[in-house]
Design an enzyme around this catalytic site. Structure first.
Site, PDB file in Angstrom:
ATOM      1  N   SER A 182     -24.990 -13.514   2.471  1.00  0.00           N
ATOM      2  CA  SER A 182     -26.174 -13.327   3.305  1.00  0.00           C
ATOM      3  C   SER A 182     -27.397 -13.789   2.534  1.00  0.00           C
ATOM      4  CB  SER A 182     -26.322 -11.851   3.680  1.00  0.00           C
ATOM      5  OG  SER A 182     -27.602 -11.655   4.251  1.00  0.00           O
ATOM      6  N   HIS A 231     -27.346 -14.030  12.647  1.00  0.00           N
ATOM      7  CA  HIS A 231     -27.332 -12.638  13.106  1.00  0.00           C
ATOM      8  C   HIS A 231     -28.689 -12.327  13.728  1.00  0.00           C
ATOM      9  CE1 HIS A 231     -26.744  -8.131  11.777  1.00  0.00           C
ATOM     10  NE2 HIS A 231     -26.798  -8.283  13.091  1.00  0.00           N
ATOM     11  N   MET A 268     -21.322  -3.206  12.091  1.00  0.00           N
ATOM     12  CA  MET A 268     -22.297  -3.071  11.004  1.00  0.00           C
ATOM     13  C   MET A 268     -21.957  -1.879  10.115  1.00  0.00           C
ATOM     14  SD  MET A 268     -25.838  -4.715  11.864  1.00  0.00           S
ATOM     15  CE  MET A 268     -25.972  -4.697  10.089  1.00  0.00           C
ATOM     16  N   ASP A 326     -20.619  -6.323   8.357  1.00  0.00           N
ATOM     17  CA  ASP A 326     -21.918  -6.706   7.784  1.00  0.00           C
ATOM     18  C   ASP A 326     -22.651  -5.469   7.269  1.00  0.00           C
ATOM     19  OD1 ASP A 326     -24.310  -7.867   7.088  1.00  0.00           O
ATOM     20  OD2 ASP A 326     -24.994  -8.172   9.154  1.00  0.00           O
ATOM     21  N   GLY A 327     -22.925  -5.487   5.975  1.00  0.00           N
ATOM     22  CA  GLY A 327     -23.746  -4.433   5.373  1.00  0.00           C
ATOM     23  C   GLY A 327     -22.967  -3.546   4.431  1.00  0.00           C
ATOM     24  N   MET A 362     -31.068 -10.071  15.088  1.00  0.00           N
ATOM     25  CA  MET A 362     -31.520  -8.687  15.254  1.00  0.00           C
ATOM     26  C   MET A 362     -32.853  -8.739  15.976  1.00  0.00           C
ATOM     27  SD  MET A 362     -30.280  -7.343  11.539  1.00  0.00           S
ATOM     28  CE  MET A 362     -30.146  -9.019  10.962  1.00  0.00           C
ATOM     29  N   HIS A 366     -24.553 -16.436   6.109  1.00  0.00           N
ATOM     30  CA  HIS A 366     -25.026 -15.473   7.104  1.00  0.00           C
ATOM     31  C   HIS A 366     -26.545 -15.447   7.038  1.00  0.00           C
ATOM     32  CE1 HIS A 366     -24.683 -11.708   9.472  1.00  0.00           C
ATOM     33  NE2 HIS A 366     -25.688 -11.273   8.738  1.00  0.00           N
ATOM     34  N   ASP A 402     -29.995 -13.661   8.569  1.00  0.00           N
ATOM     35  CA  ASP A 402     -30.473 -12.464   9.259  1.00  0.00           C
ATOM     36  C   ASP A 402     -31.841 -12.696   9.888  1.00  0.00           C
ATOM     37  OD1 ASP A 402     -28.422 -10.411   8.778  1.00  0.00           O
ATOM     38  OD2 ASP A 402     -28.843 -10.862   6.676  1.00  0.00           O
TER      39      ASP A 402
HETATM   40  C1  DX5 Z   1     -28.772  -5.969   7.292  1.00  0.00           C
HETATM   41  C2  DX5 Z   1     -28.265  -7.374   7.417  1.00  0.00           C
HETATM   42  C3  DX5 Z   1     -27.229  -7.732   6.443  1.00  0.00           C
HETATM   43  C4  DX5 Z   1     -27.672  -7.692   4.996  1.00  0.00           C
HETATM   44  C5  DX5 Z   1     -26.465  -7.393   4.191  1.00  0.00           C
HETATM   45  O1  DX5 Z   1     -29.603  -5.730   8.357  1.00  0.00           O
HETATM   46  O2  DX5 Z   1     -27.732  -7.580   8.715  1.00  0.00           O
HETATM   47  O3  DX5 Z   1     -26.684  -9.012   6.723  1.00  0.00           O
HETATM   48  O4  DX5 Z   1     -28.263  -8.865   4.535  1.00  0.00           O
HETATM   49  O5  DX5 Z   1     -26.829  -7.153   2.869  1.00  0.00           O
HETATM   50  P1  DX5 Z   1     -25.910  -6.282   1.912  1.00  0.00           P
HETATM   51  O6  DX5 Z   1     -24.603  -6.987   1.795  1.00  0.00           O
HETATM   52  O7  DX5 Z   1     -26.687  -6.249   0.636  1.00  0.00           O
HETATM   53  O8  DX5 Z   1     -25.765  -4.920   2.542  1.00  0.00           O
HETATM   54 ZN    ZN Z   2     -26.681  -9.454   8.966  1.00  0.00          ZN
END
Ligand code: DX5
Ligand code: ZN
Length: 229
Positions: free
Chosen positions: A11, A69, A140, A178-179, A71, A36, A38
């Protein structure tokens, strides 16, 4: 048991934005399978990140799949821009007010893959009406908004439920987590049936990218083989 390959998607939210090109090249050389990205709008989540221009810039640095992704509250409004920017899979959230059918149909028209994500507070049942029309289901492991958070274990039974359903239907849909992915949670989520692993801090947060990716790859393969036993 899934026949899908297990893929690691660093990411970029955890990468150094002042030298994103170098981070992308390093991760690609280290064995990343996808990236990925965000996208956050300050409404669906409290944070704001970037939009299509940055996705297009990343696309100029790599030919790997880009997992975008979204959001954001109104994905349909921006789908075309993210497709034109070079996104491979556009992932929207099932908690939005828009009709998921509209978003899915639009993605199909644009010729991109489409995924649907659920937050930790959303029951997995929300996925069932759409699962046959998706390329990816994203569970998630943290509340969306920031990288570097701790994995919420409630994601594991959701991954298991989606995996059971996909296997029952012999479905090729990708199952993404993810996360909060570390070597430990990579192994646990692979054991539960995930096939696509988004890794932010565990790739870019410490040490060297290639070594981190190698450790994560070993962990997901270990988890998948635990599942077979
Ligand atoms: C959180 C994001 C993730 C984030 C993951 O809102 O959707 O993609 O970048 O980061 P890590 O792997 O550090 O939890
Ligand atoms: Zn993400």
């Amino acid at each position: 048991m899934t026949k899908r390959p297990l893929r690691l998607a660093p990411s970029l939210l955890s990468a150094d934005f002042s030298d994103l090109g170098a981070a992308i090249r390093e991760a690609e050389a280290g064995g990343a399978d996808a990236f990925h990205l965000d996208v956050m709008d300050g409404h669906f989540v409290p944070n704001i990140t970037f939009g299509p221009a940055l996705v297009a810039a990343v696309r100029r640095c790599t030919r790997l799949p880009l997992d975008v992704h979204l959001m954001i509250e109104e994905p349909a409004r921006y789908l075309e821009a993210f497709a034109a920017a070079g996104g491979t899979t556009l992932v929207f959230h099932l908690e939005i007010r828009e009709d998921p059918a509209v978003v899915i149909d639009l993605a199909r028209k644009l010729g991109v893959d489409v995924g649907a994500a659920i937050r930790p507070d959303t029951p997995v049942d929300r996925v069932w009406p759409w699962i046959d029309r998706l390329d990816q289901v994203m569970v998630m492991g943290v509340h969306p908004g920031f990288s570097g958070q701790k994995f919420i274990p409630g994601a594991l039974p959701k991954i298991q439920a989606v995996r059971e359903r996909l296997d029952r239907e012999d479905s090729p849909v990708d199952l993404s987590i993810d996360g909060g992915i570390t070597t430990e949670t990579a192994r646990e989520t692979a054991r539960a049936g995930a096939t696509f692993f988004v890794c932010g801090n565990s790739v870019f947060g410490h040490g060297t990218v290639a070594e981190n990716l190698a450790a994560l790859r070993a962990a997901v393969h270990q988890g998948a083989s635990d599942a077979v036993r």
